[in-house]
Design an enzyme around this catalytic site. Structure first.
Site, PDB file in Angstrom:
ATOM      1  N   SER A 271       0.442  -1.117  -0.247  1.00  0.00           N
ATOM      2  CA  SER A 271      -0.212  -0.526   0.406  1.00  0.00           C
ATOM      3  C   SER A 271       0.789   1.604  -0.383  1.00  0.00           C
ATOM      4  O   SER A 271       1.654   1.528  -0.074  1.00  0.00           O
ATOM      5  CB  SER A 271      -1.337   0.089   1.293  1.00  0.00           C
ATOM      6  N   TYR A 272       0.178   2.219  -0.189  1.00  0.00           N
ATOM      7  CA  TYR A 272       0.804   3.864  -0.308  1.00  0.00           C
ATOM      8  C   TYR A 272       1.801   3.845   1.036  1.00  0.00           C
ATOM      9  O   TYR A 272       0.896   3.780   1.632  1.00  0.00           O
ATOM     10  CB  TYR A 272       0.801   4.607  -0.081  1.00  0.00           C
ATOM     11  N   PRO A 273       3.349   3.614   0.380  1.00  0.00           N
ATOM     12  CA  PRO A 273       4.032   3.791   1.821  1.00  0.00           C
ATOM     13  C   PRO A 273       4.779   4.897   2.731  1.00  0.00           C
ATOM     14  O   PRO A 273       4.709   5.230   3.826  1.00  0.00           O
ATOM     15  CB  PRO A 273       5.266   3.403   1.395  1.00  0.00           C
ATOM     16  N   ARG A 274       3.429   6.245   2.782  1.00  0.00           N
ATOM     17  CA  ARG A 274       3.849   7.202   3.381  1.00  0.00           C
ATOM     18  C   ARG A 274       2.269   7.537   3.793  1.00  0.00           C
ATOM     19  O   ARG A 274       1.771   8.283   3.528  1.00  0.00           O
ATOM     20  CB  ARG A 274       4.194   8.620   2.361  1.00  0.00           C
TER      21      ARG A 274
END
Length: 563
Positions: A45-48
């Site tokens: 999933s989006y890492p930020r």
């Protein structure tokens, strides 16, 4: 008794960066690059993200079923299904993106290098968040030997729970909501104690009892993981910019990464920070950056206007820039002292009140003191010479620097003033305005209300609005009283006066005046004193004996080294 080691909370960006550094030895920039590549390929999933709470809409069962056929942890996932998985900890929803989780299964043959190691870590973490807590059986034994009490604890793993899937060399801190501990366990083993029964006794002999003597040690250098945690705590950077900041200080040679991912400051980095700190501490302390981050948060929440924040910030940094440019020579002096070969030729002078190490006197113009342990430079007044003040220590509270003597002129016409390098470079407002440090210093380098000066003060010098003080460098055969703000010198006949001492007693009508004790040579006391008088105490301006002995003359202002 049984004790639990709680499962971790869901993983946000900071937790991932800390874990990659501590467990995998991957720096923040490389870890973020690998995580973003995995996101673009659909594996993560989006890492930020700053969130540590799974959204209520997340289908954890379906995410677990995606991992059932994985060659490494597929059997473990089968044990969690269909309904044996544990509800994850609540965490915090920051309103941005969900915590980092796997989006599809990937084996060692699907990914390689750092990408698979990061994927492996994230997936194991996700499985750990929905696994049961680990359970230990903890035993504590207390014993008494004479008047001394001893205790020892041991624990045995009873039910591994989520620990069975991590298989990593880092540990979680259950008391900090599952965040990674910043220290390696170094193969620490959890073992059970031998069997004990209440009332057991056993001999203490040199073979069974050892006494270990240890010393305290200073803290080690920060690891990448510790730095990331401190940056998050102080609001320096965001989850998106923290890796860039750390990568920048490495690439610019401000720090170097050593074993254990420890960040060791280079000489360049240390000097740069010292220079900024000397000119404007805000430039290196976390307050300014965190303040900007907080104002941006206010804009995002609709509590502040963007134009107002930008205008205020630009005006603030413009003032800081102008002040920095005005004082840039302080940075130049520090770099010159740190990187110039002249540093190696400095001679030990007086002790620093901070490190208790000797400061080096750099004799090349401009003269200055340099602490090679802290990279700190202390400017000195120019136009005179320097002597060590017989091991005297600065009386200012919290200073503790050893003193020097600042000498103006030469021979019997010279004037000497006390000098503390710390107080000279960091004068306090309550002491009054210090003399200008520009150009040659031909007067006392400290303000008249500095404790260094006041403890030697005898009376006021009304013509120059200064003080008359006992010259700390004067001695038998050349006792002198000097003005702090002019080149006036008061001398006393050496064949009559043996010694002068400033006493702590102050005048009842003027607290700046101190009592002076005059010791005479035997049989030399002047009238109206009896000839056999050896000691006389007086207020200088009010005493007829002193008035008859004093001779006023003009001292030399010749700069040191002039011909």
């Amino acid at each position: 008794k049984e004790v639990k080691k709680g499962r971790p909370t869901p993983m946000n960006t900071v937790a991932m960066l800390k874990a990659c550094s501590t467990a995998l030895g991957i720096g923040p920039a490389n870890a973020m690059h690998a995580a973003e590549s995995l996101y673009l390929q659909g594996y993560l999933s989006y890492p930020r993200t700053e969130s540590t709470a799974y959204p209520s809409s997340m289908d954890i069962g379906e995410m677990l079923r995606m991992q059932r056929r994985h060659p490494v942890w597929g059997d473990y996932v089968d044990d969690l299904l269909p309904q044996n998985w544990t509800k994850p900890k609540a965490g915090t929803d920051m309103g941005d993106h969900p915590p980092i989780t796997p989006c599809r299964s990937a084996g060692p043959n699907d990914l390689s290098g750092e990408q698979y190691r990061v994927y492996d870590l994230v997936t194991r973490h996700f499985l750990a968040t929905v696994s049961p807590d680990a359970v230990y059986l903890q035993t504590k034994v207390e014993a008494r030997a004479g008047a001394e009490r001893f205790s020892v604890k041991g624990k045995t793993l009873v039910r591994p729970g989520w620990l069975a899937v991590t298989q990593l060399k880092y540990a979680y801190d259950s008391e900090e909501e599952g965040e990674y501990e910043d220290a390696w366990e170094e193969g620490e083993e959890v073992g059970n104690l031998p069997p004990f029964n209440e009332g057991d006794s056993f001999p203490l002999t040199p073979d069974t009892l050892t006494l270990a003597e240890r010393l305290t040690s200073p803290p080690g250098y920060l690891t990448e993981s510790e730095l990331i945690g401190l940056m998050e705590r102080h609001g320096i950077g965001t989850d998106a910019s923290i890796p860039t900041h750390i990568n920048n200080i490495c690439e610019r040679n401000y720090v170097r990464v050593e074993q254990g991912r420890r960040l060791v400051p280079t000489q360049l980095g240390t000097v740069l920070v010292q220079g900024y700190y000397r000119i404007d501490a805000d430039l290196v302390l976390p307050l300014v950056r965190s303040s900007i981050e907080k104002q941006c948060d206010l804009i995002a929440k609709g509590m502040a206007q963007k134009d107002d924040v930008v205008s205020h910030s630009l005006a603030n940094f413009q003032r800081k820039f102008q002040y920095f440019v005005k004082n840039i020579e302080m940075m130049d002096t520090l770099f010159e002292a740190s990187f110039s070969p002249l540093t190696a030729g400095g001679k030990p002078w007086t002790k620093c009140g901070v490190t208790n190490r000797y400061l080096q006197l750099i004799q090349a113009r401009p003269q200055r003191l340099y602490n090679k342990n802290t990279e700190q430079v202390y400017n000195l007044p120019q136009g005179g010479s320097f002597k060590v003040y017989q091991g005297q220590v600065c009386p200012v509270d919290g200073c503790n620097f050893e003193l020097s003597l600042f000498v103006i002129g030469a021979g019997k016409d010279q004037r000497t003033y006390p000098l503390c390098p710390n107080c000279y470079n960091n004068p306090r407002p309550e002491w009054g305005s210090p003399p200008s440090t520009k150009g040659l210093m031909l007067q006392c380098p400290h303000a008249d209300w500095c404790p260094l000066v006041t403890r030697l003060t005898l009376c006021e010098d009304e013509e120059t609005n200064g003080r008359f003080i006992l010259d700390p460098g004067s001695a038998p055969n050349n006792w002198r009283i000097v003005s702090t703000r002019s080149n006036l010198i008061i001398t006393l006949p050496s064949d009559i006066v043996h010694k002068l001492t400033v006493l702590p007693d102050t005048h009842p009508d003027n607290p700046t005046h101190h009592l002076l004790q005059v010791d005479f040579h035997k049989g030399k006391a002047p009238p109206p004193l009896l000839p056999d008088t050896t000691t006389h105490k007086c207020w200088v301006l009010e005493d007829e004996v002193m008035q008859g002995l004093m001779e006023v003359k003009t001292g030399s202002n010749r700069p040191f080294g002039a011909r």
